[in-house]
Design an enzyme around this catalytic site. Structure first.
Site, short mmCIF file in Angstrom:
data_model
loop_
_atom_site.label_atom_id
_atom_site.label_comp_id
_atom_site.label_asym_id
_atom_site.label_seq_id
_atom_site.Cartn_x
_atom_site.Cartn_y
_atom_site.Cartn_z
N THR A 135 -4.13 6.35 0.85
CA THR A 135 -5.30 6.00 1.67
C THR A 135 -4.94 5.60 3.09
OG1 THR A 135 -6.48 5.23 -0.26
CG2 THR A 135 -7.24 4.36 1.82
N THR A 169 2.10 -4.52 -10.73
CA THR A 169 1.10 -3.69 -11.38
C THR A 169 -0.15 -3.73 -10.51
OG1 THR A 169 0.03 -3.21 -13.48
CG2 THR A 169 0.16 -5.53 -12.89
N SER A 186 -1.62 9.55 -4.26
CA SER A 186 -0.54 9.18 -5.17
C SER A 186 -0.86 9.47 -6.63
CB SER A 186 -0.13 7.72 -4.98
OG SER A 186 -1.04 6.86 -5.60
N SER A 187 -2.09 9.87 -6.93
CA SER A 187 -2.40 10.31 -8.30
C SER A 187 -1.64 11.60 -8.61
CB SER A 187 -3.89 10.57 -8.48
OG SER A 187 -4.64 9.61 -7.81
N ASP A 202 -2.53 3.75 -5.93
CA ASP A 202 -2.84 4.02 -7.34
C ASP A 202 -1.60 4.06 -8.24
OD1 ASP A 202 -5.50 4.09 -6.76
OD2 ASP A 202 -5.69 6.28 -6.77
N THR A 261 3.78 -5.61 -24.36
CA THR A 261 2.49 -6.24 -24.67
C THR A 261 1.35 -5.72 -23.78
OG1 THR A 261 1.24 -8.31 -24.74
CG2 THR A 261 3.10 -8.27 -23.23
N GLN A 262 0.16 -5.67 -24.35
CA GLN A 262 -1.02 -5.28 -23.57
C GLN A 262 -1.44 -6.39 -22.61
OE1 GLN A 262 -4.22 -4.09 -26.21
NE2 GLN A 262 -2.93 -2.58 -27.24
N CYS A 263 -0.92 -7.61 -22.84
CA CYS A 263 -1.30 -8.74 -21.97
C CYS A 263 -0.60 -8.62 -20.63
CB CYS A 263 -0.91 -10.06 -22.61
SG CYS A 263 -1.67 -10.32 -24.21
#
Ligand code: ASP
Length: 347
Positions: A16, A169, A61-62, A93, A280-282
């Site tokens: 962007t 992240t 960046s996708s 992204d 972990t998903q956390c």
């Protein structure tokens, strides 16, 4: 201390920060880098030299891929001895994936390599791109009194924070503060001054030469568990032809369902040499498989703990290790060692 003889290479991959709005479709599209420089006359006012390298065509960046990671690595390799630091302009992204992948690609890095970008194009009045870019350039040129760089590692700079790249992240699609380093402190904070958090910054061994590990094996998959996941879904993923590794995003401290068919599928995959990594998903916290019976089952099978690693770092680390000549056993071992400060290993 910014050395006026410092040289920084600005590598523009797209994103962007350098996009303009297509008047017909209203969509943001990458545009020519020379325009970026004309929107940023401030670059000329920096007290050190900034050269640029343009990826042509620039990409959203996708569209990022291991092939482009290798190309970025090669640009750094060819220019490594001539520059004090590198700033990579990149879409937000997939920035955390690229930052993680490059951290594993560049072994014994002793210079700053900083990824940055923006949520609004540089031509927009309210852009966040200008501050991000100027501060990233300054950090890349900043040195200690002994002449060593202050941040000799792979990092991401976004909205006042410099973070270890493989700890980041993207968690917000809307805000300028789009990135987090949930399980590791930031490396620096930019306010009126830039405050470095020296204790958190890697201390490289300057006697070792840099190594570029270009191998990246894409025969990997991320499986996110959910209540009700069918064994068919798990089987289909584990039977992907050529599959060599799987990141399993589990619940809480690394728990999964206990269905015997599910456990049997994982056991069979490990027997076939597929490396299974538990993440972990956390957002915050760590895998601790010993904590519950459901986690212990995975541990007994030989599922590897990713501790507090992000999915982005786990995936790219696995791709990088599988891309070298290591046996599945050696890959499993290395996945449990912190190679570039990507995870906190507690014993
Ligand atoms: N889609 C853009 C990209 O990642 C978003 C951004 O740059 O923020 O290239």
């Amino acid at each position: 201390m910014i050395d006026s003889n410092a040289r920084v290479l600005l590598i523009y991959t797209g994103g962007t920060i350098g996009m303009v709005e297509n008047p017909e479709t209203g969509a943001l599209e990458p545009f020519n880098f020379s325009h970026l420089r004309s929107f940023m006359p401030e670059i000329k006012r920096l007290k050190f030299q900034v050269d640029s390298y343009l990826f042509d065509p620039p990409i959203d960046s996708s569209d990022m891929s291991p092939f482009i990671w290798q190309q970025i690595g090669k640009v750094i390799e060819e220019n490594y001895e001539f520059y004090d630091g590198f700033v990579i302009l990149h879409g937000t992204d997939t920035m955390a994936y690229t930052a993680s992948a490059l951290s594993f690609m560049l072994e014994n890095l002793t210079k700053p390599v900083i990824l940055t970008g923006s949520q609004l194009p540089i031509g927009k009045l309210r852009t966040d791109g200008k501050e991000n870019l100027i501060t990233a350039l300054e950090i890349a040129a900043d040195k200690k009194e002994n002449g060593n760089p202050i941040v000799p590692e792979l990092s991401v700079y976004m909205q006042n924070l410099l973070m270890r790249g493989n700890r980041t992240t993207k968690y917000n699609a809307h805000h300028f503060t789009a990135f987090k380093s949930p399980n590791y402190p930031s490396l620096a904070e930019a306010g009126l001054n830039i405050r470095y958090n020296d204790n958190s910054i890697l201390k490289p061994d300057y006697s070792k030469p840099i190594r570029f590990n270009y191998g990246m094996d894409s025969n990997v998959v991320v499986l996110k568990l959910f209540p009700g996941i069918s064994t068919e879904v798990v089987r289909a993923n584990l039977n992907i032809p050529g599959l060599r590794g799987m990141i399993i995003e589990t619940f809480g401290t690394g728990n999964s369902p206990r269905m015997p068919e599910f456990i049997e599928l994982l056991k069979n995959a490990i027997d076939r040499g597929i490396v299974l990594v538990n993440v972990t998903q956390c957002l915050y916290g760590s895998v601790e498989m010993q904590r519950y019976e459901n986690g212990q089952q995975l541990q007994k099978l030989g599922v590897v703990s990713g501790c507090d690693i992000t999915t982005e770092a786990a995936l790219t680390k696995l791709m990088s290790l599988l891309g070298s000549d290591l046996s599945p056993e050696a890959v499993r071992h290395q996945m449990q060692v912190s190679l570039r400060g990507e995870m906190t290993v507690r014993r």
